[in-house]
Write an enzyme that holds these catalytic residues in place. Structure first.
Site, PDB file in Angstrom:
ATOM      1  CG  HIS A 146      -0.378   0.030   2.545  1.00 26.58           C
ATOM      2  ND1 HIS A 146      -0.086  -1.117   3.261  1.00 26.58           N
ATOM      3  CD2 HIS A 146      -0.019   1.054   3.370  1.00 26.58           C
ATOM      4  CE1 HIS A 146       0.412  -0.792   4.442  1.00 26.58           C
ATOM      5  NE2 HIS A 146       0.476   0.535   4.539  1.00 26.58           N
TER       6      HIS A 146
ATOM      7  CD  GLU B 128      -6.090   0.887   8.374  1.00 27.61           C
ATOM      8  OE1 GLU B 128      -4.950   0.713   8.759  1.00 27.61           O
ATOM      9  OE2 GLU B 128      -6.652   0.162   7.532  1.00 27.61           O
TER      10      GLU B 128
ATOM     11  CD  GLN C  54      -2.409   1.997   5.908  1.00 24.30           C
ATOM     12  OE1 GLN C  54      -1.240   2.374   5.835  1.00 24.30           O
ATOM     13  NE2 GLN C  54      -2.783   0.940   6.605  1.00 24.30           N
TER      14      GLN C  54
ATOM     15  CG  HIS D  99       3.403   4.631   5.362  1.00 22.96           C
ATOM     16  ND1 HIS D  99       2.388   5.258   6.049  1.00 22.96           N
ATOM     17  CD2 HIS D  99       2.945   3.382   5.117  1.00 22.96           C
ATOM     18  CE1 HIS D  99       1.373   4.413   6.228  1.00 22.96           C
ATOM     19  NE2 HIS D  99       1.683   3.269   5.668  1.00 22.96           N
TER      20      HIS D  99
ATOM     21  CD  GLU E  29       2.942  -0.419   6.945  1.00 21.04           C
ATOM     22  OE1 GLU E  29       2.618   0.762   6.683  1.00 21.04           O
ATOM     23  OE2 GLU E  29       2.116  -1.307   7.206  1.00 21.04           O
TER      24      GLU E  29
HETATM   25  C1  V0V Z   1       9.090  11.831   9.984  1.00 19.49           C
HETATM   26  N1  V0V Z   1      10.035  12.090   9.073  1.00 19.49           N
HETATM   27  C2  V0V Z   1       9.649  11.595   7.897  1.00 19.49           C
HETATM   28  C3  V0V Z   1       8.379  11.014   8.137  1.00 19.49           C
HETATM   29  N2  V0V Z   1       8.064  11.167   9.445  1.00 19.49           N
HETATM   30  N3  V0V Z   1      10.240  11.582   6.691  1.00 19.49           N
HETATM   31  C4  V0V Z   1       9.557  10.998   5.691  1.00 19.49           C
HETATM   32  N4  V0V Z   1       8.325  10.433   5.842  1.00 19.49           N
HETATM   33  C5  V0V Z   1       7.717  10.426   7.029  1.00 19.49           C
HETATM   34  N5  V0V Z   1       6.516   9.875   7.163  1.00 19.49           N
HETATM   35  C6  V0V Z   1      11.288  12.822   9.289  1.00 19.49           C
HETATM   36  C7  V0V Z   1      11.006  14.193   9.878  1.00 19.49           C
HETATM   37  O1  V0V Z   1      10.759  15.141   8.857  1.00 19.49           O
HETATM   38  C8  V0V Z   1      12.277  14.486  10.640  1.00 19.49           C
HETATM   39  O2  V0V Z   1      13.262  14.942   9.756  1.00 19.49           O
HETATM   40  C9  V0V Z   1      12.702  13.107  11.146  1.00 19.49           C
HETATM   41  O3  V0V Z   1      12.062  12.150  10.267  1.00 19.49           O
HETATM   42  C10 V0V Z   1      12.223  12.865  12.574  1.00 19.49           C
HETATM   43  O4  V0V Z   1      10.834  13.081  12.573  1.00 19.49           O
HETATM   44  P1  V0V Z   1       9.988  13.699  13.760  1.00 19.49           P
HETATM   45  O5  V0V Z   1       8.960  14.575  13.163  1.00 19.49           O
HETATM   46  O6  V0V Z   1      10.891  14.251  14.828  1.00 19.49           O
HETATM   47  O7  V0V Z   1       9.229  12.443  14.304  1.00 19.49           O
HETATM   48  P2  V0V Z   1       9.710  11.217  15.169  1.00 19.49           P
HETATM   49  O8  V0V Z   1      11.184  11.025  15.078  1.00 19.49           O
HETATM   50  O9  V0V Z   1       9.099  11.333  16.517  1.00 19.49           O
HETATM   51  O10 V0V Z   1       8.955  10.049  14.379  1.00 19.49           O
HETATM   52  C11 V0V Z   1       9.285   9.693  13.074  1.00 19.49           C
HETATM   53  C12 V0V Z   1       9.045   8.171  12.939  1.00 19.49           C
HETATM   54  C13 V0V Z   1       7.581   7.904  13.360  1.00 19.49           C
HETATM   55  C14 V0V Z   1       9.309   7.788  11.505  1.00 19.49           C
HETATM   56  C15 V0V Z   1      10.031   7.438  13.864  1.00 19.49           C
HETATM   57  O11 V0V Z   1       6.707   8.613  12.508  1.00 19.49           O
HETATM   58  C16 V0V Z   1       7.208   6.469  13.378  1.00 19.49           C
HETATM   59  O12 V0V Z   1       7.494   5.716  14.319  1.00 19.49           O
HETATM   60  N6  V0V Z   1       6.517   5.972  12.297  1.00 19.49           N
HETATM   61  C17 V0V Z   1       6.097   4.592  12.216  1.00 19.49           C
HETATM   62  C18 V0V Z   1       4.670   4.418  12.656  1.00 19.49           C
HETATM   63  C19 V0V Z   1       3.676   5.137  11.783  1.00 19.49           C
HETATM   64  O13 V0V Z   1       4.053   5.968  10.960  1.00 19.49           O
HETATM   65  N7  V0V Z   1       2.360   4.809  11.985  1.00 19.49           N
HETATM   66  C20 V0V Z   1       1.289   5.430  11.193  1.00 19.49           C
HETATM   67  C21 V0V Z   1       0.902   4.554  10.075  1.00 19.49           C
HETATM   68  P3  V0V Z   1      14.135  16.232  10.058  1.00 19.49           P
HETATM   69  O14 V0V Z   1      13.153  17.356  10.270  1.00 19.49           O
HETATM   70  O15 V0V Z   1      14.893  15.879  11.323  1.00 19.49           O
HETATM   71  O16 V0V Z   1      15.020  16.380   8.856  1.00 19.49           O
HETATM   72  S1  V0V Z   1       0.076   3.086  10.686  1.00 19.49           S
HETATM   73  C22 V0V Z   1       0.002   1.984   9.372  1.00 19.49           C
HETATM   74  O17 V0V Z   1       0.639   2.276   8.303  1.00 19.49           O
HETATM   75  C23 V0V Z   1      -0.757   0.827   9.562  1.00 19.49           C
HETATM   76  C24 V0V Z   1      -1.532   0.557  10.779  1.00 19.49           C
HETATM   77  C25 V0V Z   1      -0.769  -0.205   8.487  1.00 19.49           C
HETATM   78  O18 V0V Z   1      -0.185  -0.035   7.441  1.00 19.49           O
HETATM   79  O19 V0V Z   1      -1.414  -1.267   8.706  1.00 19.49           O
HETATM   80 CO    CO Z   2       0.681   1.512   6.406  1.00 15.58          CO
END
Ligand code: V0V
Ligand code: CO
Length: 146
Positions: free
Chosen positions: A7, A43, A60, A84, A134
């Site tokens: 996705h 979602e 998604q 993502h 992912e």
């Molecule tokens: C953050 N950054 C990204 C980003 N999110 N870059 C590209 N794409 C993204 N989506 C960058 C951000 O601009 C910062 O860059 C740096 O990473 C640190 O970000 P932050 O804003 O300080 O945020 P953090 O570090 O607290 O969290 C970032 C992470 C977090 C990626 C660690 O979003 C995470 O754990 N994501 C995984 C879970 C998730 O996204 N769940 C929602 C979808 P600079 O400014 O330092 O350069 S759930 C899902 O998909 C499901 C249920 C499914 O598929 O079934």
């Molecule tokens: Co997802």
């Protein structure tokens, strides 16, 4: 082995309005919807096509359920858009371990619950040229009841 685009995750402020846009503009219908409290998202999965590995590719659409969630934080900073991409695999554990060995940060020690009972993990966007990535193993297809 990664065998499909499972996705593309799209962050939005208003899930119902975004679902309506995809329906009215392209004719995509909601295949599945759920709330994932652990991830802080509501979602909708829009099935785009079946894939040759027996799975499927979806859009998604994601609306945050709480302000401290990953998607809420991302929306605050970037506004709506592609959040993502997700690759599908038959074995998320093996693929995550192999990718970790290449020096890419895998965000979860163990895969967590994703959409439709799947098992998911994420790779850090800073290790993936700016793309939050992912990995997904779909839930096994349930055999029909006799
Ligand atoms: C953050 N950054 C990204 C980003 N999110 N870059 C590209 N794409 C993204 N989506 C960058 C951000 O601009 C910062 O860059 C740096 O990473 C640190 O970000 P932050 O804003 O300080 O945020 P953090 O570090 O607290 O969290 C970032 C992470 C977090 C990626 C660690 O979003 C995470 O754990 N994501 C995984 C879970 C998730 O996204 N769940 C929602 C979808 P600079 O400014 O330092 O350069 S759930 C899902 O998909 C499901 C249920 C499914 O598929 O079934
Ligand atoms: Co997802």
């Amino acid at each position: 082995m990664l065998t499909r685009i499972d996705h593309i995750g799209i962050a939005c402020f208003d899930l119902d309005r975004t679902v309506e846009f995809y329906r009215a503009t392209y004719g995509f219908e909601v295949y599945h919807s759920e709330v994932n409290e652990e991830q802080g998202v509501r979602e909708a999965m829009l099935k785009i096509n079946e894939t040759s590995d027996g799975g499927a590719s979806y859009l998604q659409l994601l609306e945050p359920t709480r302000p401290d969630s990953a998607v809420a934080k991302w929306l605050d900073k970037n506004g709506e858009g592609v959040h993502h991409i997700a690759f599908g695999t038959a074995d998320v554990d093996a693929d995550a371990a192999g990718i970790k060995d290449k020096g890419v940060r895998v965000l979860y020690e163990e895969p967590r619950r994703g959409s439709m009972g799947s098992r998911i993990t994420f790779l850090h966007p800073k290790d993936c040229h700016g793309v939050l990535t992912e990995l997904v193993t779909s839930a096994p297809v349930e055999s029909p009841e006799h």
